[in-house]
Design a protein around this motif. Structure first.
Motif, PDB file in Angstrom:
ATOM      1  N   UNK A 125       0.854  -1.183   0.000  1.00  0.00           N
ATOM      2  CA  UNK A 125       0.000   0.000   0.000  1.00  0.00           C
ATOM      3  C   UNK A 125       0.890   1.233   0.000  1.00  0.00           C
ATOM      4  N   UNK A 126       0.695   2.118  -0.977  1.00  0.00           N
ATOM      5  CA  UNK A 126       1.478   3.350  -1.057  1.00  0.00           C
ATOM      6  C   UNK A 126       0.937   4.381  -0.071  1.00  0.00           C
ATOM      7  N   UNK A 127       1.710   5.435   0.127  1.00  0.00           N
ATOM      8  CA  UNK A 127       1.255   6.538   0.991  1.00  0.00           C
ATOM      9  C   UNK A 127      -0.014   7.170   0.408  1.00  0.00           C
ATOM     10  N   UNK A 128      -0.060   7.321  -0.918  1.00  0.00           N
ATOM     11  CA  UNK A 128      -1.245   7.912  -1.555  1.00  0.00           C
ATOM     12  C   UNK A 128      -2.469   7.016  -1.351  1.00  0.00           C
ATOM     13  N   UNK A 129      -2.288   5.703  -1.460  1.00  0.00           N
ATOM     14  CA  UNK A 129      -3.402   4.778  -1.228  1.00  0.00           C
ATOM     15  C   UNK A 129      -3.831   4.821   0.236  1.00  0.00           C
ATOM     16  N   UNK A 130      -2.847   4.933   1.148  1.00  0.00           N
ATOM     17  CA  UNK A 130      -3.183   5.078   2.573  1.00  0.00           C
ATOM     18  C   UNK A 130      -4.082   6.300   2.766  1.00  0.00           C
ATOM     19  N   UNK A 131      -3.681   7.426   2.159  1.00  0.00           N
ATOM     20  CA  UNK A 131      -4.466   8.659   2.290  1.00  0.00           C
ATOM     21  C   UNK A 131      -5.872   8.489   1.713  1.00  0.00           C
ATOM     22  N   UNK A 132      -5.967   7.840   0.560  1.00  0.00           N
ATOM     23  CA  UNK A 132      -7.262   7.650  -0.083  1.00  0.00           C
ATOM     24  C   UNK A 132      -8.178   6.784   0.776  1.00  0.00           C
ATOM     25  N   UNK A 133      -7.677   5.646   1.246  1.00  0.00           N
ATOM     26  CA  UNK A 133      -8.503   4.771   2.081  1.00  0.00           C
ATOM     27  C   UNK A 133      -8.844   5.466   3.407  1.00  0.00           C
ATOM     28  N   UNK A 134      -7.892   6.185   3.973  1.00  0.00           N
ATOM     29  CA  UNK A 134      -8.130   6.879   5.246  1.00  0.00           C
ATOM     30  C   UNK A 134      -9.186   7.967   5.111  1.00  0.00           C
ATOM     31  N   UNK A 135      -9.311   8.535   3.920  1.00  0.00           N
ATOM     32  CA  UNK A 135     -10.311   9.590   3.725  1.00  0.00           C
ATOM     33  C   UNK A 135     -11.737   9.039   3.841  1.00  0.00           C
ATOM     34  N   UNK A 136     -11.887   7.729   3.733  1.00  0.00           N
ATOM     35  CA  UNK A 136     -13.204   7.093   3.860  1.00  0.00           C
ATOM     36  C   UNK A 136     -13.453   6.542   5.273  1.00  0.00           C
ATOM     37  N   UNK A 137     -12.439   6.598   6.124  1.00  0.00           N
ATOM     38  CA  UNK A 137     -12.531   6.028   7.472  1.00  0.00           C
ATOM     39  C   UNK A 137     -13.491   6.844   8.341  1.00  0.00           C
ATOM     40  N   UNK A 138     -14.383   6.130   9.035  1.00  0.00           N
ATOM     41  CA  UNK A 138     -15.316   6.759   9.966  1.00  0.00           C
ATOM     42  C   UNK A 138     -15.243   5.980  11.278  1.00  0.00           C
TER      43      UNK A 138
END
Length: 159
Positions: A131-144
């Motif tokens: 998992x790249x840093x960008x993918x981490x950021x993308x998935x984290x943006x959906x975290x609730x």
């Protein structure tokens, strides 16, 4: 009494590590989304939309199976990310259909710790997915994070 154990936390928060520990309890089975998606869909997982599509297919197949396992008296550690209200709703429906209790283990880990663990995990190549840093950021943006209105039995884990 069988229990459905659920895990909520960002990428590299320690969900799978905790899942493995929970699965050492007597009469408890571990079911890991990463294991199944990597075995069934590895070639198809390129984007977050691919993940959403493949994860939905896996949930549709696994849901009735998990309910049956719980009804037969085994506890299940569902190592699928309970990171959105919709995913948690699906997970809760499994416990409700089976008539069993549930525990939502929320790993409240700071982003800096998750990012460091992710870098170490990627370097070790010991995980099914890089998992790249960008993918981490993308998935984290959906975290609730779980909220009281969801009425889960929440167990909070911090670093």
């Amino acid at each position: 009494m069988p229990t459905l154990y659920l895990l909520c936390g960002k990428i590299a928060a320690g969900k799978s590590t905790l899942a493995s520990r929970l699965a050492t309890r007597p009469a408890t089975l571990l079911i890991s989304e990463d294991h199944w998606t990597s075995a069934l869909f590895a070639e198809d997982l390129k984007t977050i939309d691919d993940y959403a599509r493949c994860s939905a297919r896996l949930r549709a197949a696994m849901g009735p199976h998990v309910v049956d396992i719980l009804r037969h008296g085994l506890s299940v550690v569902l190592d699928f990310p309970a990171n959105t209200v919709a995913y948690r709703h699906w997970m809760r429906s499994l416990a409700d259909k089976a008539g069993v209790s549930h525990e939502l283990h929320y790993l409240d880990v700071p982003d800096a710790v998750c990012r460091q663990r992710l870098r170490e995990r990627n370097a070790s190549r010991g995980h099914q997915f890089q998992v790249s840093e960008a993918e981490y950021d993308l998935f984290s943006s959906h975290f609730v994070p779980p909220g009281p209105a969801e009425e889960f039995n929440v167990v909070v884990h911090t670093v």
